[in-house]
Scaffold this active site. Structure first.
Site, PDB file in Angstrom:
ATOM      1  N   GLY A  60      63.143  55.857  10.453  1.00 29.04           N
ATOM      2  CA  GLY A  60      64.334  56.020   9.621  1.00 29.04           C
ATOM      3  C   GLY A  60      64.327  55.108   8.412  1.00 29.04           C
ATOM      4  N   SER A 116      63.650  55.984   5.071  1.00 32.93           N
ATOM      5  CA  SER A 116      63.705  56.562   3.732  1.00 32.93           C
ATOM      6  C   SER A 116      64.804  55.910   2.900  1.00 32.93           C
ATOM      7  CB  SER A 116      63.916  58.077   3.812  1.00 32.93           C
ATOM      8  OG  SER A 116      65.145  58.365   4.445  1.00 32.93           O
ATOM      9  N   ARG A 117      65.832  55.388   3.574  1.00 33.55           N
ATOM     10  CA  ARG A 117      66.978  54.832   2.844  1.00 33.55           C
ATOM     11  C   ARG A 117      67.478  53.569   3.520  1.00 33.55           C
ATOM     12  NH1 ARG A 117      71.025  59.353   3.860  1.00 33.55           N
ATOM     13  NH2 ARG A 117      69.816  59.484   5.763  1.00 33.55           N
ATOM     14  N   VAL A 156      62.732  61.360  15.600  1.00 34.47           N
ATOM     15  CA  VAL A 156      62.318  60.497  16.701  1.00 34.47           C
ATOM     16  C   VAL A 156      63.040  60.801  18.012  1.00 34.47           C
ATOM     17  CG1 VAL A 156      61.343  58.562  15.418  1.00 34.47           C
ATOM     18  CG2 VAL A 156      63.815  58.685  15.750  1.00 34.47           C
ATOM     19  N   ASN A 191      64.446  51.627  13.839  1.00 35.56           N
ATOM     20  CA  ASN A 191      65.600  51.466  12.974  1.00 35.56           C
ATOM     21  C   ASN A 191      66.436  52.747  12.892  1.00 35.56           C
ATOM     22  OD1 ASN A 191      67.096  50.271  10.546  1.00 35.56           O
ATOM     23  ND2 ASN A 191      66.127  52.096   9.647  1.00 35.56           N
ATOM     24  N   TYR A 205      78.971  54.286  19.556  1.00 31.72           N
ATOM     25  CA  TYR A 205      77.892  53.631  18.830  1.00 31.72           C
ATOM     26  C   TYR A 205      77.509  52.301  19.486  1.00 31.72           C
ATOM     27  CZ  TYR A 205      75.577  51.102  15.011  1.00 31.72           C
ATOM     28  OH  TYR A 205      74.706  50.372  14.264  1.00 31.72           O
ATOM     29  N   LYS A 208      74.116  50.897  21.468  1.00 32.02           N
ATOM     30  CA  LYS A 208      73.337  49.742  21.005  1.00 32.02           C
ATOM     31  C   LYS A 208      73.259  48.662  22.085  1.00 32.02           C
ATOM     32  CE  LYS A 208      72.158  50.834  16.713  1.00 32.02           C
ATOM     33  NZ  LYS A 208      70.750  51.180  16.394  1.00 32.02           N
TER      34      LYS A 208
END
Lengths: 482, 256, 361
Positions: free
Chosen positions: B13, B15-16, B65, B91, B162, B166
């Site tokens: 992850g 790209s940004r 992923v 990430n 979320y 985590k």
């Protein structure tokens, strides 16, 4: 720095030539000055040692000798003694091994030669230590006495520190005169020991000598080998063979050739918890003196069926070796050794692309290599922390691989349950293994062990028997006969 | 020599946002970086370009992923292209909008919401680790860094789904760390606080930011670049004796 | 790149006068990509080391393949069966000899001829030759036999001859040749394996003869002479060579070649030993520290690595078992790492293998 090594008895005012051997480690250079005797001087030394040991050593009791050795060993165990300090300082330079490894190795080695261990050593071979002092009654009737040769010449080899002690002490215990030739790779320890011995027991000052000449020096060896009654030789088969050609038939030759050792690990030692400990112990056997000992393992046969597979065990071993590299770094290799190591690893790597299941662990920057190979052949590795892990199902599978090499086998480190231990010992013994020990103790044989299956003292001595008939017969001639 | 020369790093992850900043950070230290992305090829190519500009080597691989087959395909490509892998930074996560005003209340949450986040955080890490660890084992070394959040320690705002996911990822990491220690592979977590600006935090109101700043010893909000140093640290030999740890990168907001 | 295109390109390179560092680099990288793509064992070897098309940036990054690899796997980009010729390496592992496959000998031949002319023939076009080595027919898989055959065919006069029959020097024939040269004043070249010259010394000593070959005569020896009846010191060898044949040591050239390469290296005579050796512009030699793969400093000992562009079908870069030292104009060959003696009392691999042969036969 310069250190004079070796030890000579008093042969009068002789100018002794010396040879300088130079060693460098981590930028520190040590010049070792080794005594190089002429033929005449060697003859003088031999005669002196022979005579003195006949007069002094042979008249001591075995307990007296053991006590002297014990005192000398105590000096060497004392970290504050001059000799011990010298050993800790110079041996790393000469052999290249890590300081800590030497320090710990020396202590654990020297401990095997304290009084009680030596007593065990003697009893192990002779049963009754007094056999060395006097005629002792035998169960079969009659009497016997064990007598050591007048002069033993030891030709030592290799760079494992202090190793010459085994044979030198055996020679002293059988009350022989001893001359030792140190190897160029570790010329120090034997001489120091001789010096300490004479310091604690000055009467022994002419009973032993420690000298040097270049191994294979044909001219010297041909001459020198005529003086002793027994030659104890260490080295490769090739050098032993050429040694034997120079030894007169009347001189006994006890050759100790190079050997190869290995480990066998049962799946009972491979559950999720114990496997880590087993790998830790196995790694220690590999790193101790960088596999230079005859008892150092080159292969580990690892049984399938444990929770940790042989392949995972190989990986555990790899990390253990990496961790040990931080704790006891590998000695600096010569360019030749390094090249040999790299070629060995590369070749293993390349053959892994076509062969059966094979995995090579260890990269350019790692100072160790672990090869996992299904069906791998029995062969020593290039040493210097290179090891093969070979999986097996039952111990019978590995025996045919070992069989052809009977004369080269020595120690097998075994991790197995009690019943297995004895079953395996039987089988491994049948193919030529002479020592079964625990993983983690492979490089540390216990005192009184049978080196290559032989006796330390019994092989040196001659038994003198007084048969019962002589005793009975003598009765006839007694003055007090009725 | 730069710290990551001849090292291969996969940042999922990336790209940004934080991922892209991490990728650029590795590249600046000479690494070969695999910029993994799901959809935004354009952004990924931009990250690749800026990696190369900073002196590293980089290329982009599209892979979801949370899909095992995608991850396998990605690892095969990596093996072919560079032979081995030294560092994995997990990430990537399921898109999530961090908006304290509109967050779902517990009563509004379905198990599906939780499942989505657990899949995004744990399942994806599981797949990537399953594929990457054999390559690391071959080298007897490797470093895995998993991105979590400081909310696990102090749920300032209860993003239930979320933060639960985590939290699970920290447990996952610690267990993995214990088992992989024997293979020379380290597993650690980075727990950033609110990082601004990223796509996920774009909707965070100034008021919230001020509230966080007020409680933060270092008196500001994290930027993506703030996360890079700690990630590089946990990936490099500087932390060769650190595993199973969670490093909070939030200006001191959370101390544990 | 297509194999055909590579061959054509290499032929041009060999014929050119020189290659810039850049050009060499580019060619080496192209060949690396070709070999990486077309040879699976090589690719795996590279991957294990993290050296791939993506990460290899200069010719020095190309992983050096140890010579023993030729015994373990087929190192070829085209099917072995399609090779025009293969050469077998001398050493063996468990009885297996290594093979170096050549889909065509075009490049090999041109490489040999071009550099042989430059280093051995120099201004001379043809010379009367005597070859102390078996013929190509007798040893079809020997690269040295092929080399000497090509030398004789290309650069030998019609009177040139092989002087080895059934592995024995045809001493009478040789004496005739040497006497003829002495009488006629026509320069003569004697080429062969170093150990053949050692045998020659013995033969000549037995009959008590030596020769004085005319100016322009020259000698080429190659390979080692270890394990022969007597081990010769390098200096003694060239002293004797020069003495019995009357050729100045500067005209006694040693060729350093390996079956695993497609080019040869030479010295410029052996007035001083060890002599400085160097290869053609399409071959570069590195002296490395095997632990780090980095070049060692000039004047320090290291292991020799060759990158030979002519090795287009196998692998360009070879890790030898030879030790060397970089010097001005080339490198010194300091001998071979021959299974170092064990330091301790653990058996060395070599000794074990020797013993194992006895045990299993």
């Amino acid at each position: 720095m310069r250190e004079r090594v070796g030890y000579l008895p008093d042969i009068g005012d002789e100018v002794i030539e010396s040879k300088i051997l130079t060693f460098t480690r981590k930028g520190v250079t040590l010049e070792v000055e080794a005594p190089l005797l002429t033929r005449k001087q060697m003859q003088q030394v031999s005669e002196k040692v022979k005579r003195a040991s006949a007069e002094v050593l042979k008249n001591m009791t075995i307990m007296e000798i053991i006590t002297i050795i014990d005192t000398a060993i105590e000096v060497l165990l004392d970290r504050n003694s001059t000799y011990r300090k010298k050993a800790e300082k110079f041996l790393p330079i000469v052999t290249g091994y890590d300081e800590e490894m030497i320090r710990l190795g020396l202590t654990s080695f020297l401990k095997k030669f304290r009084k009680y261990e030596l007593q065990r050593f003697v009893v192990e071979d002779l049963g009754n230590p007094l056999l060395l002092d006097d005629f002792q009654p035998r169960i079969k009737r009659g009497f016997s006495k064990a007598v050591g040769p007048e002069l033993i010449l030891h030709v030592w080899a290799g760079n494992v520190p202090a190793l010459p002690l085994w044979s030198l002490l055996s020679g002293l215990l059988v009350k022989s005169g001893n001359i030792g030739k140190v190897s160029s790779a570790e010329p120090l320890f034997a001489g120091w020991f001789a010096q300490v011995l004479v310091e604690v027991a000055p009467v022994l000052k002419d009973c032993l000598a420690v000298v040097w000449w270049k191994g294979g020096d044909e001219e010297r060896e041909k001459e020198f080998f005529t003086y002793p009654d027994v030659v104890v030789g260490y080295g490769s088969n090739q050098s032993l063979e050429s040694m034997s050609r120079r030894i007169p038939v009347t001189t006994r030759f006890l050759p100790f050739g190079h050997k190869v050792s290995f480990g066998v690990i049962s799946n009972t030692a491979l559950d999720s918890r114990k496997a880590l400990i087993t790998a830790h112990h196995a790694a220690f056997d590999i790193i101790q003196f960088d596999q230079q000992g005859c008892y150092s393992p080159h292969l580990f046969y690892v049984q399938k069926g444990g929770n940790i597979s042989p392949e995972a065990f190989a990986q555990y071993l790899a990390l253990e070796l990496e961790s040990y590299q931080k704790r006891y770094p590998r000695r600096t290799l010569s360019l030749e050794e390094m090249t040999a190591a790299i070629h060995w690893r590369n070749q293993e790597e390349i053959s892994s692309y076509t062969g059966p299941t094979k995995l090579v662990l260890g990269q350019t920057e790692n100072h160790w290599t672990v090869v996992y190979e299904e069906g791998g052949l029995f062969s020593p590795t290039c040493s210097n922390r290179a090891v093969k892990v070979i999986p097996f199902e039952t111990v019978d599978d590995i025996l045919p691989n070992l069989k052809p090499y009977r004369s080269f086998l020595q120690s097998a480190g075994v991790a197995a349950a009690p019943r297995e231990l004895f079953q395996w010992a039987e089988k491994l013994g049948n193919v030529g293994v002479t020592r079964i020990t625990s993983i983690g103790k492979m490089t540390s044989p216990e005192s009184g062990w049978h080196h290559d299956g032989r006796f330390n003292l019994l092989d040196l001595v001659q038994m003198i028997d007084i048969e019962h008939s002589a005793e009975e017969y003598a009765e006839n001639f007694a003055a007090y006969i009725d | 020599m730069k710290k990551f020369e001849n090292k291969t790093v996969l940042v999922t992850g990336s790209s940004r946002g934080i991922g892209a900043a991490i990728a650029r950070g590795f590249a600046a230290e000479g690494a070969t970086v695999i910029v993994n992305y799901v959809q935004n090829q354009g952004a990924a190519e931009e990250t690749v370009a800026s990696c190369i500009e900073r002196g590293g080597e980089a290329w982009a691989i599209q892979a979801d992923v949370t899909s095992e087959s995608d991850v396998i395909r990605m690892m095969e490509e990596i093996e072919l292209e560079v032979g081995n892998i030294d560092v994995v930074v997990n990430n990537a996560f399921k898109p999530y909008v961090f908006n304290p005003d509109t967050r779902k209340m517990f009563s509004q949450l379905t198990w599906g919401d939780y499942q989505d986040q657990i899949d995004g955080a744990v399942k994806s890490t599981y797949y990537v680790c399953q594929q990457a660890i054999p390559l690391m084992k071959k080298q007897t070394k490797g470093s895995i860094v998993n991105m979590v959040t400081n909310l696990v320690e102090r749920p300032l705002i209860p993003y239930h789904d979320y933060t639960t996911a985590k939290s699970a990822l920290i447990g996952f990491s610690r267990n993995l760390a214990v088992e992989l220690g024997a293979f020379g592979i380290r597993v650690n977590c980075i727990a950033p606080g609110l990082v601004y600006p990223t796509d996920a935090s774009r909707q965070t109101r100034e008021e919230i930011k001020e509230m966080i700043i007020a409680q933060t010893p270092l008196r500001r909000i994290a930027q993506p670049e703030d996360i890079v140093g700690p990630v590089l640290f946990l990936s490099s030999e500087w932390s060769q004796f650190v595993t199973g740890q969670t490093l909070y990168v939030d200006g001191g907001l959370v101390m544990s | 790149m297509e194999q055909q295109k590579i061959i054509q390109y290499l032929l041009t390179i060999v014929q050119s006068d020189s290659l810039s560092e850049d050009e060499f680099n580019q060619n080496a990288l192209q060949l690396f990509a070709y070999q990486y793509t077309n040879n699976l064992p090589f690719r795996k070897f590279c991957q294990q080391k993290g050296k791939t098309i993506r990460t290899v940036k200069t010719w020095k990054d190309i992983p050096a393949v140890p010579i023993n690899a030729f015994k373990e796997v087929p190192l070829t980009c085209t099917p072995p069966a399609e090779a025009e010729r293969y050469f077998m390496t001398s050493g063996t592992t468990q009885g297996v000899k290594g093979k170096h496959y050549h889909p065509t000998l075009e490049v090999w031949n041109l490489s040999m001829k071009t550099y042989f002319k430059q280093r051995f023939m120099k201004e001379t076009e043809k010379i009367r030759m005597g070859v102390l080595f078996p013929t190509e027919n007798e040893m079809p898989n020997s690269s040295l036999a092929c080399y000497l055959a090509l030398a004789k065919q290309e650069f030998g006069t019609e009177e040139s001859h092989y002087l080895l029959g059934e592995n024995r020097i045809e001493i009478e024939r040789l004496i005739q040749e040497l006497e003829h040269a002495e009488r006629s004043g026509e320069p003569y070249a004697l080429l062969g394996a170093s150990y053949s010259f050692v045998h020659l010394f013995e033969e000549l000593r037995n009959i008590g003869r030596s020769f004085q070959l005319p100016p322009g005569s020259r000698i080429l020896d190659t390979g080692g002479y270890k394990n022969q009846s007597k081990e010769w010191e390098l200096d003694d060898f060239y002293h004797e060579l020069s003495r019995v044949l009357g050729v100045p040591r500067k005209d006694c050239i040693n060729m350093y070649g390996m079956t695993e390469l497609s080019s040869q290296l030479y010295d410029s005579g052996n007035e001083r030993v060890p002599s400085v050796k160097s290869g053609p512009h399409w071959l570069k030699t590195r002296i490395i520290d095997p632990l780090t793969d980095e070049d060692v400093a000039e004047g320090e000992r290291g292991v020799i690595v060759h990158c030979d562009l002519a090795n287009f079908n196998s692998v360009t870069t070879i890790l030898t078992e030879d030790l060397g030292m970089k010097v001005d104009g080339g490198f010194l060959l300091l001998g071979r790492v021959q299974g170092t003696e064990a330091k301790g009392c653990s058996i060395a691999v070599e000794e074990f293998i020797k013993a194992a042969k006895g045990a299993t036969q």
